[in-house]
Scaffold this active site. Sequence first.
Site, PDB file in Angstrom:
ATOM      1  CB  SER A 181      -0.970  -0.029   1.191  1.00  0.00           C
ATOM      2  OG  SER A 181      -1.939   0.992   1.087  1.00  0.00           O
ATOM      3  CG  ASP A 187      -7.189  -1.908  -3.683  1.00  0.00           C
ATOM      4  OD1 ASP A 187      -7.715  -0.827  -3.342  1.00  0.00           O
ATOM      5  OD2 ASP A 187      -5.973  -2.150  -3.543  1.00  0.00           O
ATOM      6  CG  HIS A 214      -6.050  -1.517   0.002  1.00  0.00           C
ATOM      7  ND1 HIS A 214      -5.236  -1.345  -1.090  1.00  0.00           N
ATOM      8  CD2 HIS A 214      -5.396  -0.953   1.052  1.00  0.00           C
ATOM      9  CE1 HIS A 214      -4.140  -0.692  -0.724  1.00  0.00           C
ATOM     10  NE2 HIS A 214      -4.214  -0.458   0.569  1.00  0.00           N
TER      11      HIS A 214
END
Length: 335
Positions: free
Chosen positions: A171, A276, A306
Amino acid sequence: MSDQTKAAPSSNPTVVDDPYKRLEITLNPNGSLTRKPSRFPNTSATPDPDPTVPVLSKDVTINQTTHTWARVFLPRQKPLDTNKFPLIVYYHAGGFIHCSAASTIFHVFCSNMALELQAIVVSVDYRLAPEHRLPAAYDDAIEALLWIKTTEEEWLAQYANFTTCFVMGSSSGGNIAYHAGIRVAEEADGLRPWKIRGLILHQPFFGGVKVESELRLVNDPVLPPGVGDLMWELALPIGADRDHEYCNPTTTKWTNLMEKLAAVGWKVLVTGCDGDPLIDRQVELVKSMEEKGVKVVSHFRMGDHHGVDFMQPDKANALFLVLKDFIASATSVTL
């Protein structure tokens, strides 16, 4: 991915009304954040050679002035031959504003990764925004790489194969890994004798003008676009817009930076999933890299969301298989 395989659009397309509440943070008058401690609990390192612990870990200081450090993960069962473990330098997630290398979700993830990949993992604890806005995290990421080159830390000196190194992030950590890679690629010789073989961008966090997947997943329960907007507002330099190079590397102005990755010949892996909101950005990143001659491969799976590999550790097993194949392919290339 075909349209039939994408997650269904939200039936109630409303924007998140209070991202501060969702993130459990309060912005203070001095520009700092008050974070709810219980949101991301921590786990202590386990440095003692307990035979019941498959992966040992310990914390080491990188810079006393900036209070940066790293947690090193070492498989307890050492190689039987003269080979050493590949080295993975890892940057944790948290939207630039949350978490640390001690956060339980990343401690578990890195421990499992070290075990499954039979690798040493160095999980870097970098400074957080908005107290330390970007590029502070990038500076810390680079410093960690230089520290690894010069450190006499016992586990690294004895067991790490410095000719088989990978820079990885999840991320926001994937964003950090990308920008650290761009910087290091400019002066790759400065890291010798150890070699970076590739970058692993795990569900990387980038931004810009809204894309289809963000509009489709506007009410995503994990990372709705409104939350991502706040993270960027808190992390970017004051006055920077969403087409800043830190946020959007796929604009024409910034894609030339990718040529540095092509020049050093590193392989790049980009992973993601179609549940996501960031998926379209990740696909666009791969396309831009391909156009610039980067040796990039992607693995985008159906469904999921995510951060799924942290929230559901069993899901990480499939990811680790992908990483094994990538590491093997990147290691077979002579740089």
